[in-house]
Design an enzyme around this catalytic site. Structure first.
Site, PDB file in Angstrom:
ATOM      1  N   CYS B 104       6.830   1.439  -5.005  1.00  0.00           N
ATOM      2  CA  CYS B 104       6.506   2.872  -5.041  1.00  0.00           C
ATOM      3  C   CYS B 104       7.837   3.573  -5.097  1.00  0.00           C
ATOM      4  CB  CYS B 104       5.711   3.293  -3.806  1.00  0.00           C
ATOM      5  SG  CYS B 104       5.520   5.085  -3.710  1.00  0.00           S
ATOM      6  N   CYS B 107       7.964   7.094  -2.925  1.00  0.00           N
ATOM      7  CA  CYS B 107       7.971   7.050  -1.453  1.00  0.00           C
ATOM      8  C   CYS B 107       7.799   5.598  -1.036  1.00  0.00           C
ATOM      9  CB  CYS B 107       6.925   7.975  -0.852  1.00  0.00           C
ATOM     10  SG  CYS B 107       5.301   7.870  -1.625  1.00  0.00           S
ATOM     11  N   SER B 108       6.687   5.256  -0.418  1.00  0.00           N
ATOM     12  CA  SER B 108       6.511   3.850  -0.022  1.00  0.00           C
ATOM     13  C   SER B 108       5.030   3.491   0.017  1.00  0.00           C
ATOM     14  CB  SER B 108       7.160   3.596   1.329  1.00  0.00           C
ATOM     15  OG  SER B 108       6.655   4.501   2.290  1.00  0.00           O
ATOM     16  N   CYS B 109       4.267   3.985  -0.959  1.00  0.00           N
ATOM     17  CA  CYS B 109       2.831   3.706  -1.017  1.00  0.00           C
ATOM     18  C   CYS B 109       2.600   2.198  -1.053  1.00  0.00           C
ATOM     19  CB  CYS B 109       2.218   4.358  -2.251  1.00  0.00           C
ATOM     20  SG  CYS B 109       2.260   6.143  -2.158  1.00  0.00           S
TER      21      CYS B 109
END
Lengths: 89, 196
Positions: B104, B107-109
């Site tokens: 991602c 962000c950090s999905c």
């Protein structure tokens, strides 16, 4: 509003605009030519929902070659892109 | 290395926000605790391991999983609805010709309910920036050297959907039970930074 403007196999170009507001079109994929490889549901456009406005819109899975994105490489990258980010080739 | 950062600015900000919401009567702290506890209790990479083992042993399930993962998961008592909203899941299959890897970049999905909390490196700017442009080099840093003939497909979870990789079943595992197969799978295998 909920039209499906693109079909699998269509060539599309992403917006080259760098907006002031929140967006989910990553910088590296702006102004690039890709291919629709699938539909990814209807979701509120993130650029607007970040400002409290709900405008559901078709999201597409769009695949880009690494060469198109970065000028090198033999891999590909697939992103989920709202219809607003795309225009006809 | 820890995923807990209780002293970090973001944790302090969340605590402040929580306090304000409670003060205004918009949030019941017990309800929040219950939701978080129930979710984190269920969210584990063991879920992903089970999904992979079933796909390796049940061709019908594998087909349904790749076709529509959200509809296939309930067959194992799983779902993508553990959080506040149901997320669409795409399971992408590794083959002899294609290796998939997830990131991602914005962000950090991450599919938390199937894979548990994401590893620290997954959230690092270094991984997020480099795996989209130089995946082969990044995978080599993880100890995964792919044949030149294997095409790499990077999936950027930049919007609403989440992804999970279905690794290739290792050779010589024909005699193993589903539970034994599940034990072979690693979290990195489900992200694509390991072969299995």
């Amino acid at each position: 509003m909920l039209s499906e403007r693109y079909r699998t196999g269509d060539r599309v170009r992403t917006s080259a605009v760098d907006p002031d507001h929140h967006t989910r079109l990553p910088h590296y994929a702006r102004g690039r030519l890709g291919t629709v490889v699938g539909h990814d549901g209807v979701h509120p456009l993130a650029d607007l929902s970040a400002r409290g406005v709900q405008q559901p819109q078709q999201v597409y899975l769009v695949r880009f070659s690494a060469r198109e994105l970065f000028g090198h490489g033999d891999h590909s990258v697939t992103l989920s892109l709202w219809e607003d980010y795309l225009s006809d080739e | 290395m820890s995923d807990d950062h209780d002293d970090s600015p973001i944790a302090a900000r969340v605590r402040e926000l929580e306090a304000v919401l409670e003060e205004k009567g918009l949030l019941d702290p017990r309800e929040l605790d219950q939701v978080l506890e129930a979710f984190t209790h269920r969210a584990s990479p063991a879920n992903g391991f089970r999904v992979v083992a079933r796909a390796w042993t049940d061709e019908g399930f594998r087909t349904r999983l790749l076709e529509n993962a959200n509809e296939a998961l309930p067959e194992l008592g799983l779902s993508m609805g553990g959080g506040l909203q149901v997320q669409r899941l795409h399971v992408v299959e590794n083959t002899e010709d294609v290796h998939n890897v997830l990131v991602c970049t914005l962000c950090s999905c991450y599919p938390l309910s199937l894979l548990g909390p994401s590893p620290t490196w997954y959230k690092s700017p270094a991984y997020r920036a480099k795996v989209v442009s130089h995946p082969r080099e990044v995978l080599e840093q993880f100890g995964l050297t792919l044949p030149e003939t294997t095409r790499i497909e990077v999936w950027d979870a930049n919007a609403e959907s989440r992804y999970m990789v279905l690794p290739r079943r290792p050779e010589g595992t024909g005699d193993l039970t589903e539970a034994e197969l599940a034990a072979l799978v690693t979290r990195n295998g489900l992200i694509g930074t390991a072969a299995v």
